[in-house]
Motif scaffolding. Structure first.
Motif, PDB file in Angstrom:
ATOM      1  N   LYS A 174     -37.632  34.562 -38.407  1.00  0.00           N
ATOM      2  CA  LYS A 174     -38.369  33.428 -37.851  1.00  0.00           C
ATOM      3  C   LYS A 174     -38.764  32.442 -38.958  1.00  0.00           C
ATOM      4  O   LYS A 174     -38.595  31.224 -38.817  1.00  0.00           O
ATOM      5  CB  LYS A 174     -39.612  33.920 -37.118  1.00  0.00           C
ATOM      6  N   LYS A 178     -37.298  28.573 -39.654  1.00  0.00           N
ATOM      7  CA  LYS A 178     -38.220  27.441 -39.766  1.00  0.00           C
ATOM      8  C   LYS A 178     -38.033  26.734 -41.103  1.00  0.00           C
ATOM      9  O   LYS A 178     -38.047  25.504 -41.176  1.00  0.00           O
ATOM     10  CB  LYS A 178     -39.675  27.915 -39.605  1.00  0.00           C
ATOM     11  N   ASP A 182     -36.985  22.918 -41.405  1.00  0.00           N
ATOM     12  CA  ASP A 182     -37.902  22.000 -42.093  1.00  0.00           C
ATOM     13  C   ASP A 182     -37.334  21.493 -43.415  1.00  0.00           C
ATOM     14  O   ASP A 182     -38.019  20.766 -44.146  1.00  0.00           O
ATOM     15  CB  ASP A 182     -39.241  22.689 -42.348  1.00  0.00           C
TER      16      ASP A 182
END
Length: 276
Positions: A174, A178, A182
């Motif tokens: 996870k 991300k 990002d």
């Protein structure tokens, strides 16, 4: 010392913000944890508490996702803090904090709990304001993509083993997804082959941690990690006032490399792990 617990980081952060920013470099990890936690909505396995003396917050305790993090620069109330934590029957795989305070805290805690908490890593915190002029290895830095995810997960697993820490597959996946989305995960690539990774980690308003620096064994000794950290640090300095970095003190090679890049030692910290 008066202890107060909070249900959410949104309630907790304003209370401890002054304490955290008194030593921003040392506390960048905790600041980043609390900033990131505010985007979450499930705090059932979290813990946020502070200790006050005469109305002044002098100690903070945080569990968010993994370890118990201790923040303080005063020794006088560490026994009380250990008693407070022991009485809460909290679940955490380890304890992290700056030295010498975390060492004293764990010593008291070990006398109060029915498991052993043992030193896993002695760390040093570095700060960088300007990258030194160093020789760069061949290759190019690029943002990681989701096509790199399987490789990054394999390297993250090896990184955790090398660091002596715990590895949670779901949480790590996870976080890596991300980081990729990002544009905070980076790869050093040589002739189309990914050879090293690094990331922009937790951040404050002024600084960011360079983290997850890893090179597989067959690519080590070629200057790839040094060059990636130097290039990524330069990029980070275009976004923040300065960079920070945590190292394993038992690895003189990596400590020497980071100082060569321009990182300067600021403080020592330690990571302890619970042994059942």
């Amino acid at each position: 010392m008066k202890f107060t617990t909070y249900k959410t980081p949104m309630q907790f952060y304003p209370v401890v913000e002054e304490l955290l920013y008194k030593d921003e470099v040392t506390n960048v990890l905790t600041i980043g944890i609390l900033k990131g936690a505010q985007a979450d909505d499930d705090f059932s396995n979290c813990f946020f508490a502070c200790g006050e003396v005469d109305g002044k917050v002098t100690l903070a305790l945080v569990i968010y996702g993994l370890h118990l993090v201790l923040v303080t620069n005063e020794e006088a109330y560490l026994r009380e803090a250990a008693e407070f934590v022991a009485n809460k029957n909290l679940v955490y795989p380890g304890v992290i904090g700056s030295r010498p305070y975390v060492d004293i805290f764990v010593e008291h805690l070990n006398a109060l709990v029915d498991h052993s908490i043992e030193l896993a890593m002695s760390q040093r915190i570095y700060r960088l304001d300007q990258v030194s002029d160093i020789k760069r290895a061949k290759g190019v830095m690029r943002p990681a993509t989701l096509e790199d995810l399987d490789l990054i997960m394999d390297w993250s697993r090896l990184f955790a083993e090398m660091d002596g820490g715990t590895f949670n597959e779901d949480r790590s996946r996870k976080n890596r997804i991300k980081g990729i989305e990002d544009k905070r995960m980076f790869i050093w690539e040589v002739e189309g082959e990914a050879v090293t990774m690094a990331a922009l980690g937790k951040s404050t308003h002024k600084s960011v941690i360079i983290s997850l620096v890893f090179t597989p064994e067959n690519q080590r000794g070629k200057g790839y990690a040094t060059t990636l950290v130097a290039d990524l640090s330069e990029y980070a300095l275009s976004l923040y006032d300065y960079c920070t970095l945590y190292t394993d003190l038992s690895n003189p090679t990596s400590n020497g490399i980071y100082m060569k890049i321009g990182y300067k030692p600021v403080a020592d910290s330690a990571m302890y792990l619970v042994k059942e």
